[in-house]
Design an enzyme around this catalytic site. Structure first.
Site, mmCIF file in Angstrom:
data_model
loop_
_atom_site.group_PDB
_atom_site.id
_atom_site.type_symbol
_atom_site.label_atom_id
_atom_site.label_comp_id
_atom_site.label_asym_id
_atom_site.label_seq_id
_atom_site.Cartn_x
_atom_site.Cartn_y
_atom_site.Cartn_z
ATOM 1 N N TYR A 1 -16.586 8.246 -1.888
ATOM 2 C CA TYR A 1 -15.154 8.472 -1.672
ATOM 3 C C TYR A 1 -14.420 7.163 -1.895
ATOM 4 O O TYR A 1 -14.836 6.114 -1.404
ATOM 5 C CB TYR A 1 -14.914 8.992 -0.253
ATOM 6 C CG TYR A 1 -13.449 9.055 0.139
ATOM 7 C CD1 TYR A 1 -12.676 10.157 -0.199
ATOM 8 C CD2 TYR A 1 -12.850 8.009 0.830
ATOM 9 C CE1 TYR A 1 -11.327 10.217 0.157
ATOM 10 C CE2 TYR A 1 -11.514 8.059 1.187
ATOM 11 C CZ TYR A 1 -10.755 9.158 0.847
ATOM 12 O OH TYR A 1 -9.431 9.209 1.190
ATOM 13 N N HIS A 2 -13.298 7.200 -2.601
ATOM 14 C CA HIS A 2 -12.556 5.997 -2.978
ATOM 15 C C HIS A 2 -11.414 5.743 -2.010
ATOM 16 O O HIS A 2 -10.452 6.506 -1.949
ATOM 17 C CB HIS A 2 -12.011 6.161 -4.402
ATOM 18 C CG HIS A 2 -11.698 4.865 -5.088
ATOM 19 N ND1 HIS A 2 -10.857 3.918 -4.549
ATOM 20 C CD2 HIS A 2 -12.132 4.362 -6.282
ATOM 21 C CE1 HIS A 2 -10.771 2.885 -5.383
ATOM 22 N NE2 HIS A 2 -11.541 3.132 -6.437
ATOM 23 N N GLY A 3 -11.495 4.656 -1.245
ATOM 24 C CA GLY A 3 -10.405 4.277 -0.362
ATOM 25 C C GLY A 3 -9.269 3.640 -1.137
ATOM 26 O O GLY A 3 -9.357 3.413 -2.348
ATOM 27 N N GLU B 1 -7.562 9.174 -6.411
ATOM 28 C CA GLU B 1 -7.951 9.335 -5.013
ATOM 29 C C GLU B 1 -7.534 8.122 -4.194
ATOM 30 O O GLU B 1 -7.102 8.255 -3.039
ATOM 31 C CB GLU B 1 -9.469 9.528 -4.924
ATOM 32 C CG GLU B 1 -9.968 10.007 -3.579
ATOM 33 C CD GLU B 1 -11.406 10.487 -3.680
ATOM 34 O OE1 GLU B 1 -11.609 11.706 -3.875
ATOM 35 O OE2 GLU B 1 -12.320 9.642 -3.594
#
Length: 333
Positions: free
Chosen positions: A132-134, A205
């Site tokens: 998951y890309h912050g 994202e």
């Protein structure tokens, strides 16, 4: 007014102390120091109000500074080891380990960084890590550092094209094997036995996800086809509170329009809060020749969504994430 003041001072000249006090008041009035005190009070109030706001936008730039300090170190390292280059095939090993130690230390001190499931990363052989890309993928930097320090391996990475246009970043990208991401290049890296990290959500994202942690993958299925072509397992990865560490203003309509129209990822990022970071690695999804890329991508998305639901309280909360620095147990429920 000043003439009256002067006459008043002259009338009290017989008393030396009173005369000095009178002259001081007359000078303050002439210089406008009474108004200056009011201005200073206003400025002090504005400083008190806007300092926290300034800090949350300045802290993300410290990460950029740290990146450029890493690049400076690589230049110094290369200069110092030019003579060894002709005799050593692994010139950058020492530099990678040194920078990995630096970033791992930063993660431990600033975020109390932990990683759970490191044993799922193979000691040798290929695997595709999907994460998951912050808003800023600093948790991924910490993960790369741990792979180098604990596994003695370099994990290749896929980055967006705009990253390669940032001035001065090229040495860091080359030393840590960051690529543009054509499928053929990704398959080649995996077939060579390397680890490869990719975020299907990417910049979109990073900019447009929020504290509810939605996965914004759209119709991206290329990563799944890469895993199928290379016949490697996929390992999902998620970092708890990554959105509480840094947040983006990309949810505002103007920045969304700017990106969709011109592909400019310019949404401001704020934060840098020292919240608790815990990275969780899910069970590897093995290569299965009986499923296609669409089915595999859906399977990976479900696995990553499961990690988010299991380890992240939604919506995320900065204060709660800060308090988790003092918790000894990680969230397994």
């Amino acid at each position: 007014m000043s003439d009256v003041g002067n006459q008043s001072c002259l009338s009290t000249a017989e008393n030396y102390t009173s005369f000095l006090v009178c002259v001081l008041h007359a000078w303050e009035e002439w210089a406008g120091l009474g108004k200056a005190e009011d201005y200073l009070s206003v400025m002090e109030y504005l400083l008190w109000v806007f300092t926290p706001l300034a800090v949350v936008f300045i802290l993300p730039f410290l990460i950029v500074i740290l990146l450029y300090l890493s690049i400076l170190f690589l230049h110094v390292y290369k200069r110092k080891n030019q003579l060894k280059e002709a005799y050593c095939n692994n010139l950058w090993d020492g530099a990678r380990k040194t920078l990995a130690t630096l970033w791992d230390g930063h993660g431990a001190i600033w975020h109390g960084y932990e990683i759970h499931g490191m044993e799922k990363i193979p000691d040798e052989g290929a695997a595709l890590i999907v994460y998951y890309h912050g808003a800023i993928p600093i948790d991924y930097y910490y993960f790369l550092a741990n792979v180098i320090l604990q596994k003695g391996r370099t994990c290749h990475s896929v980055a967006d094209h705009f990253v390669f246009k940032i001035p001065g970043l090229k040495p860091l990208l080359e030393v840590f094997s960051v690529m543009h991401g054509p499928q053929e290049e990704c398959v080649r890296a995996l077939r060579s036995g390397h680890l490869l990290g990719i975020s299907p959500g990417g910049v979109r994202e990073a900019l447009f996800s929020d504290e509810t942690y939605p996965l914004i993958w759209g119709t991206r299925r290329g990563f799944a086809q890469v895993a199928i072509d290379a016949r490697v397992p996929i390992i999902p990865m998620f970092t708890q509170n990554v959105r509480e560490g840094f947040r983006s203003l990309g949810t505002l309509k103007f920045f969304r329009w700017l990106y969709e129209r011109f592909r400019l990822p310019v949404a401001p990022v704020y934060g840098g809060f020292p919240v608790k970071f815990r990275t969780y690695l899910g069970d590897p999804i093995p290569y299965d020749p009986s499923i296609n890329a669409v089915e595999l991508a859906d399977k990976v998305q479900q696995a990553l969504q499961s990690l988010i639901e299991q380890h992240q309280r939604i919506p995320g909360n900065v204060l709660r994430a800060l308090l988790e620095r003092f918790h000894t147990k990680h969230r397994d429920e």
